[in-house]
Design an enzyme around this catalytic site. Structure first.
Site, PDB file in Angstrom:
ATOM      1  N   ARG A 197       0.857  -1.186   0.000  1.00 47.75           N
ATOM      2  CA  ARG A 197       0.000   0.000   0.000  1.00 47.75           C
ATOM      3  C   ARG A 197       0.889   1.230   0.000  1.00 47.75           C
ATOM      4  NH1 ARG A 197      -0.643   2.056   5.322  1.00 47.75           N
ATOM      5  NH2 ARG A 197      -2.594   3.071   4.761  1.00 47.75           N
ATOM      6  N   ARG A 204      -2.977  10.713   2.012  1.00 47.61           N
ATOM      7  CA  ARG A 204      -3.929  11.322   2.938  1.00 47.61           C
ATOM      8  C   ARG A 204      -4.630  12.478   2.228  1.00 47.61           C
ATOM      9  NH1 ARG A 204       0.252  11.812   7.957  1.00 47.61           N
ATOM     10  NH2 ARG A 204       0.308   9.615   8.569  1.00 47.61           N
ATOM     11  N   ARG A 264      18.580  10.410   1.913  1.00 47.29           N
ATOM     12  CA  ARG A 264      18.041  11.460   2.778  1.00 47.29           C
ATOM     13  C   ARG A 264      19.165  12.120   3.554  1.00 47.29           C
ATOM     14  NH1 ARG A 264      14.656   8.264   7.546  1.00 47.29           N
ATOM     15  NH2 ARG A 264      16.282   6.811   8.184  1.00 47.29           N
ATOM     16  N   GLU A 307      22.649   9.857   4.199  1.00 44.10           N
ATOM     17  CA  GLU A 307      22.374   8.427   4.295  1.00 44.10           C
ATOM     18  C   GLU A 307      22.312   7.812   2.898  1.00 44.10           C
ATOM     19  OE1 GLU A 307      18.617   5.782   5.799  1.00 44.10           O
ATOM     20  OE2 GLU A 307      19.458   7.209   7.257  1.00 44.10           O
TER      21      GLU A 307
END
Length: 391
Positions: free
Chosen positions: A176, A180, A285, A308
């Site tokens: 999934r 939102r 990131r 990272e």
């Protein structure tokens, strides 16, 4: 400690929860063996000496849970700040609110949408591919969120994370992709969330602070295994394939490389985490640790940032995320069979079960092992059957 009642291999959250419960609730002498020079596993944190900023040595750790028992348990050892994790995503020189929400949709598509308008837009764009017929990760993602959002926020990031074209990855990796249709940008939905007020290492140290717990760091279990195997019960939280000498083959993991740098600026990016979604940017990131604890006082004009990078783990790397291919799962079944035959050894934690466990999941799993296996063994004499490497 002459002869312990229980040996715990590994001092991450799973191992220390087992040690603490057995010492406090059962009065056992527990020996914790830790290969690294410090306790705490990947949750270990330390203060960067030049700036005084607490850095999570093995990458950002965010505590969140909806498990009431776990929340009550961890509050025995630390208080928590009211920190709520929010992430931002950078794409083509612009920064967007993340996870995908109404703010991102409005900004990305250049106009205001009501929640119903946004739902209709994403439904139209995702109708290109039937989700049940998706053959790979790319098709699955497009079937869930549409091609424009996929190409901007999933494609490049996924390719960097897995070092593989998303067309070559299984659709199962993405079950999934939440969108939102509100302006809510909290990353987690859990009931409880926060960061330990005085840091992870202080929290972990308190868990091990008991007269009946001895922690030996810089100690490889396999160097001393003959002293304990078959003699006392063992809870093993290292890599399950390593325990059995990789006899069924190595399990595959993802790892991360973290490059920390002190910057001569007061604030580098204005938030703890910014994802870099464009594939041409090599890192996934940037973390800026002073933003995790804005309540603390810091040396002005200095900050610590960490770039990272994600890649497949080599044999000597710290494993982070199980890759969990079909081949890995076949090997894991063989290791589970071997584990069932191993006398007086329980396998737990992320490495011992080959499952990605968040911190609260590791703690909850350890509490279950204590309730269902260790307590009956030490109080009622029930046989200590490992049952395989179940979490």
């Amino acid at each position: 400690m002459s002869k312990p009642d229980l040996v715990v291999v590994g001092s991450g959250f799973f191992g220390l929860t087992i040690a603490e419960r057995c010492a406090n609730a059962l009065g056992l002498d527990v020996l914790v063996l830790e290969r690294r020079p410090h306790l705490g596993g990947n949750a270990y944190s330390e203060v960067e000496p030049e700036t005084g900023i607490e850095v999570h040595t093995y990458g950002a750790h965010l505590f969140h849970t909806s498990n009431e028992r776990v929340w009550k348990y961890v509050n025995r050892f630390t208080t928590f700040t009211p920190y709520q994790h929010r992430v931002f995503a950078r794409h083509h020189g612009q920064v967007y609110s993340f996870p995908m929400n109404l703010a991102l949709i409005n900004q990305f598509f250049g106009r205001s949408h009501t929640p119903d308008e946004a739902r209709a837009l994403i439904a139209e764009q995702s109708s290109e591919i039937d989700t049940d017929k998706a053959q790979n990760l790319e098709e699955k993602a497009i079937s869930l969120i549409g091609r424009p959002l996929y190409e901007a926020f999933v494609k490049g990031y996924t390719a960097k994370q897995w070092q593989t074209d998303p067309k070559e990855l299984s659709p199962d990796i993405i079950t999934r992709l939440p969108v939102r249709y509100t302006f809510d940008n909290r990353y987690f939905n859990d009931t409880y969330e926060g960061l330990p007020t005085d840091g992870y290492t202080a929290w972990l140290t308190r868990m091990a602070d008991h007269a009946r717990i001895e922690v030996r760091v810089d100690t490889d279990f396999f160097d001393v295994a003959d002293e304990f195997r078959g003699q006392v019960p063992i809870v093993y939280t290292g890599p399950v394939d390593e325990y059995f000498g990789h006899s069924e083959g190595r399990l595959s993991w993802r790892t991360v490389d973290l490059e920390a740098e002190v910057k001569d600026v007061d604030d580098f990016q204005g938030t703890p985490v910014v994802n870099y979604n464009d594939e041409e940017v090599p890192y996934t990131r940037i973390l800026e640790f002073k933003h995790f604890h804005p309540e603390r006082t810091y040396l002005p004009g200095k900050t610590v940032v960490v770039h990272e990078y994600s890649r497949f783990a080599e044999p000597d790397d710290e494993p982070y995320y199980p890759v969990n291919t079909a081949e890995d799962r076949a090997k894991l079944l063989k290791y589970r069979d071997l584990a069932k035959q191993e006398p007086m050894v329980l396998f737990g934690g992320r490495l011992g079960t080959y499952k990605y466990l968040d911190m609260h999941m590791a703690i909850g799993s350890a509490l279950s092992m204590f309730d269902n296996k260790l307590w009956p063994h030490f109080t009622d004499g029930e046989a200590l059957a490992s049952g395989g490497v179940d979490a």
